[in-house]
Scaffold this motif. Structure first.
Motif, PDB file in Angstrom:
ATOM      1  N   MET A 108       1.217  -1.658  -0.580  1.00  0.00           N
ATOM      2  CA  MET A 108      -0.122  -0.039   0.204  1.00  0.00           C
ATOM      3  C   MET A 108       0.872   1.490  -0.133  1.00  0.00           C
ATOM      4  N   SER A 109       2.303   1.517   0.727  1.00  0.00           N
ATOM      5  CA  SER A 109       2.406   2.022   0.544  1.00  0.00           C
ATOM      6  C   SER A 109       3.748   2.104  -0.579  1.00  0.00           C
ATOM      7  N   LEU A 110       3.760   0.972  -1.227  1.00  0.00           N
ATOM      8  CA  LEU A 110       4.116   1.562  -3.322  1.00  0.00           C
ATOM      9  C   LEU A 110       3.609   2.244  -3.834  1.00  0.00           C
ATOM     10  N   ILE A 111       1.987   1.632  -3.878  1.00  0.00           N
ATOM     11  CA  ILE A 111       1.099   2.199  -4.385  1.00  0.00           C
ATOM     12  C   ILE A 111       0.388   3.596  -4.455  1.00  0.00           C
ATOM     13  N   MET A 112       0.532   4.340  -3.109  1.00  0.00           N
ATOM     14  CA  MET A 112       0.499   5.337  -2.438  1.00  0.00           C
ATOM     15  C   MET A 112       2.439   6.707  -3.479  1.00  0.00           C
ATOM     16  N   LYS A 113       2.804   6.056  -3.457  1.00  0.00           N
ATOM     17  CA  LYS A 113       4.239   6.571  -3.736  1.00  0.00           C
ATOM     18  C   LYS A 113       4.173   6.353  -5.881  1.00  0.00           C
ATOM     19  N   LEU A 114       2.878   5.442  -5.504  1.00  0.00           N
ATOM     20  CA  LEU A 114       3.221   5.032  -7.468  1.00  0.00           C
ATOM     21  C   LEU A 114       1.944   6.083  -7.749  1.00  0.00           C
ATOM     22  N   THR A 134       8.776  18.473 -17.425  1.00  0.00           N
ATOM     23  CA  THR A 134       9.425  17.577 -16.076  1.00  0.00           C
ATOM     24  C   THR A 134       8.130  16.719 -16.075  1.00  0.00           C
ATOM     25  N   LEU A 135       6.918  17.107 -16.534  1.00  0.00           N
ATOM     26  CA  LEU A 135       5.327  16.034 -16.084  1.00  0.00           C
ATOM     27  C   LEU A 135       6.071  14.620 -16.976  1.00  0.00           C
ATOM     28  N   PHE A 136       6.927  14.663 -18.081  1.00  0.00           N
ATOM     29  CA  PHE A 136       7.050  13.625 -19.226  1.00  0.00           C
ATOM     30  C   PHE A 136       7.684  12.713 -17.988  1.00  0.00           C
ATOM     31  N   ILE A 137       8.921  12.803 -17.018  1.00  0.00           N
ATOM     32  CA  ILE A 137       9.523  12.503 -16.502  1.00  0.00           C
ATOM     33  C   ILE A 137       8.515  12.380 -15.532  1.00  0.00           C
ATOM     34  N   PHE A 138       7.959  12.540 -14.897  1.00  0.00           N
ATOM     35  CA  PHE A 138       6.932  12.364 -14.058  1.00  0.00           C
ATOM     36  C   PHE A 138       6.324  10.952 -14.653  1.00  0.00           C
ATOM     37  N   LEU A 139       5.839  11.002 -15.385  1.00  0.00           N
ATOM     38  CA  LEU A 139       4.350   9.866 -15.487  1.00  0.00           C
ATOM     39  C   LEU A 139       4.354   8.749 -15.942  1.00  0.00           C
ATOM     40  N   THR A 140       7.017   8.854 -16.601  1.00  0.00           N
ATOM     41  CA  THR A 140       6.803   7.864 -16.915  1.00  0.00           C
ATOM     42  C   THR A 140       8.522   7.034 -16.154  1.00  0.00           C
ATOM     43  N   TRP A 141       9.793   7.800 -16.070  1.00  0.00           N
ATOM     44  CA  TRP A 141      10.624   7.511 -15.054  1.00  0.00           C
ATOM     45  C   TRP A 141      10.696   7.304 -13.767  1.00  0.00           C
ATOM     46  N   GLN A 142       9.243   7.663 -13.635  1.00  0.00           N
ATOM     47  CA  GLN A 142       9.483   7.607 -12.131  1.00  0.00           C
ATOM     48  C   GLN A 142       8.619   6.976 -11.107  1.00  0.00           C
ATOM     49  N   LYS A 143       7.765   5.826 -12.554  1.00  0.00           N
ATOM     50  CA  LYS A 143       6.961   5.169 -12.065  1.00  0.00           C
ATOM     51  C   LYS A 143       7.646   3.518 -11.880  1.00  0.00           C
ATOM     52  N   ILE A 144       8.805   3.948 -13.006  1.00  0.00           N
ATOM     53  CA  ILE A 144       9.391   2.910 -12.771  1.00  0.00           C
ATOM     54  C   ILE A 144       9.923   1.793 -11.539  1.00  0.00           C
ATOM     55  N   GLY A 145      10.545   2.619 -10.646  1.00  0.00           N
ATOM     56  CA  GLY A 145      10.349   1.977  -9.296  1.00  0.00           C
ATOM     57  C   GLY A 145       9.612   1.081  -8.346  1.00  0.00           C
ATOM     58  N   PRO A 146       8.259   2.458  -8.302  1.00  0.00           N
ATOM     59  CA  PRO A 146       7.444   1.706  -7.563  1.00  0.00           C
ATOM     60  C   PRO A 146       6.709   0.423  -8.184  1.00  0.00           C
ATOM     61  N   LEU A 147       6.478   0.273  -9.690  1.00  0.00           N
ATOM     62  CA  LEU A 147       6.369  -0.740 -10.209  1.00  0.00           C
ATOM     63  C   LEU A 147       7.109  -1.936  -9.788  1.00  0.00           C
ATOM     64  N   PHE A 148       8.216  -1.971 -10.057  1.00  0.00           N
ATOM     65  CA  PHE A 148       8.688  -3.005  -9.988  1.00  0.00           C
ATOM     66  C   PHE A 148       8.931  -4.196  -9.069  1.00  0.00           C
ATOM     67  N   LEU A 149       8.842  -3.357  -7.771  1.00  0.00           N
ATOM     68  CA  LEU A 149       9.227  -3.398  -6.373  1.00  0.00           C
ATOM     69  C   LEU A 149       7.287  -3.949  -6.037  1.00  0.00           C
ATOM     70  N   LEU A 150       6.585  -3.388  -6.543  1.00  0.00           N
ATOM     71  CA  LEU A 150       5.220  -4.369  -6.416  1.00  0.00           C
ATOM     72  C   LEU A 150       5.315  -5.607  -7.337  1.00  0.00           C
ATOM     73  N   ILE A 151       5.800  -5.584  -8.244  1.00  0.00           N
ATOM     74  CA  ILE A 151       6.620  -6.685  -8.683  1.00  0.00           C
ATOM     75  C   ILE A 151       6.711  -8.423  -7.843  1.00  0.00           C
ATOM     76  N   ILE A 152       7.360  -7.509  -6.969  1.00  0.00           N
ATOM     77  CA  ILE A 152       7.818  -8.652  -5.632  1.00  0.00           C
ATOM     78  C   ILE A 152       7.060  -8.999  -5.468  1.00  0.00           C
ATOM     79  N   ASN A 153       6.255  -8.922  -4.799  1.00  0.00           N
ATOM     80  CA  ASN A 153       4.750  -8.932  -4.019  1.00  0.00           C
ATOM     81  C   ASN A 153       3.898  -9.603  -4.583  1.00  0.00           C
ATOM     82  N   ASN A 154       3.652 -11.213  -3.505  1.00  0.00           N
ATOM     83  CA  ASN A 154       3.418 -12.420  -3.894  1.00  0.00           C
ATOM     84  C   ASN A 154       1.181 -11.961  -3.911  1.00  0.00           C
TER      85      ASN A 154
END
Length: 349
Positions: A108-114, A134-154
């Motif tokens: 849930m904390s990762l979803i909040m970051k996302l 800056t909006l383009f970076i926020f929409l694309t690159w800033q989403k990569i970290g939380p999305l990959f961490l969400l993949i780890i959870n089962n």
């Protein structure tokens, strides 16, 4: 004159520092993706936060962007502190049921970051004060970290609920928007729902969706940055411009909406086929209804240009030469990629 000279030197120094921020932003995301523990992932996300906040100051609207930076910092810091607290409690507890609850809290904390629903209220407030790049970076690159961490959870139940709520909330809240950046922000929430569902079902579809979504946002942000557009009603003043730019703008928003035969239709079509095979019929109905409703606010930015269009085939080379040279390369490639990528659909099915 001397004051103006030193003022320009300060601006040049600030923009030269942006290259360092971009490089560190890249490496912080790489640290988050390749982290061997939750602590290293947290450290990478905190580095990402610290190097992204100076990039938000590029529009030099001190009062507005300072409020946005404060909201962004509070949201990211609070979610990170909640994540660290759950990490510490995981080290102290050894009961399996409590461990699952703590993993859900981290999720849930990762979803909040996302910025996905139901924690997506803060995204439009900060996106409307950013400049377009800056909006383009926020929409694309800033989403990569939380999305990959969400993949780890089962546990996919929280991701499932957040994906459905994001598709509904992003569509309903974007219907009556008059600001283009607000429209793009609610569109990103809607697309987050699609990406999170694709992440649950097939990772190949998720990577394909994210790449295509990033390319579409790059087209729109470049176009809006060159035209200096903020509100939808400003497009009424643009209805006497050349036909080429109108077609580019119209096709970019229709591609973002996922209308065939544009490139944005491919990942949605593949995801719907996989959802049919997994018998997710209720979710398919919800996503299709929300996609049809979202067409209204995707067409709003260009309806004034299309209806009140004067057929002008004259090329204004002095103003739009750079725009034409860029978009005449990118825009045909979207259709070429659509033709070339249709055989790859069978690899995902």
């Amino acid at each position: 004159m001397t004051k103006f000279f030193f003022f320009n030197k300060k601006f040049d120094k600030f923009f030269s520092m942006n290259y360092l921020f971009f490089i560190m932003l890249f490496f912080s995301t790489i640290i988050t993706i390749n982290a061997s523990s939750w602590f290293n992932a947290w450290m990478g996300m905190e580095m990402n936060l610290m190097f992204f906040m100076p990039l938000m100051m590029n529009n030099f609207k001190k009062i507005k962007i300072s409020n946005s930076m404060m909201i962004y910092f509070i949201i990211q810091a609070s979610s990170s502190s909640f994540m660290v607290m759950m990490m510490i409690m995981m080290k102290m507890q050894f009961v399996l049921n409590k461990m699952n609850i703590m993993m859900n809290m981290i999720q849930m904390s990762l979803i909040m970051k996302l910025g996905a629903s139901p924690f997506s209220w803060w995204m439009p407030k900060i996106m409307k004060n950013m400049n377009w790049m800056t909006l383009f970076i926020f929409l694309t690159w800033q989403k990569i970290g939380p999305l990959f961490l969400l993949i780890i959870n089962n546990n996919n139940f929280i991701i499932y609920i957040s994906a459905i709520l994001s598709s509904i909330f992003g569509t309903l809240m974007g219907l009556n928007q008059t600001m283009i950046k607000m429209l793009i922000s609610y569109s990103s929430i809607n697309h987050l729902g699609w990406m999170m569902l694709s992440m649950m079902l097939n990772m190949k579809i998720f990577f394909l969706y994210f790449i295509i979504y990033s390319l579409i946002n790059l087209m729109i942000c470049l176009f809006m940055n060159n035209l200096k557009l903020v509100f939808i009603n400003q497009l009424f003043n643009y209805n006497n411009q050349n036909l080429f730019d109108k077609i580019i703008l119209l096709s970019s928003f229709l591609t973002l909406a996922g209308i065939p035969p544009f490139l944005g239709f491919i990942p949605k079509f593949i995801l719907l086929i996989v959802m049919i095979k997994n018998k997710l019929f209720i979710e398919i109905i919800i996503l299709i209804i929300m996609s049809v409703n979202s067409l209204s606010f995707y067409i709003n930015p260009v309806i004034s240009m299309v209806i009140f269009m004067k057929m002008n085939f004259k090329w204004n080379n002095e103003i739009f030469f750079i725009n034409k040279s860029i978009f005449s390369i990118l825009f045909p490639n979207m259709f070429i990629n659509l033709i070339m990528m249709t055989p790859t659909i069978y690899n995902f099915i």
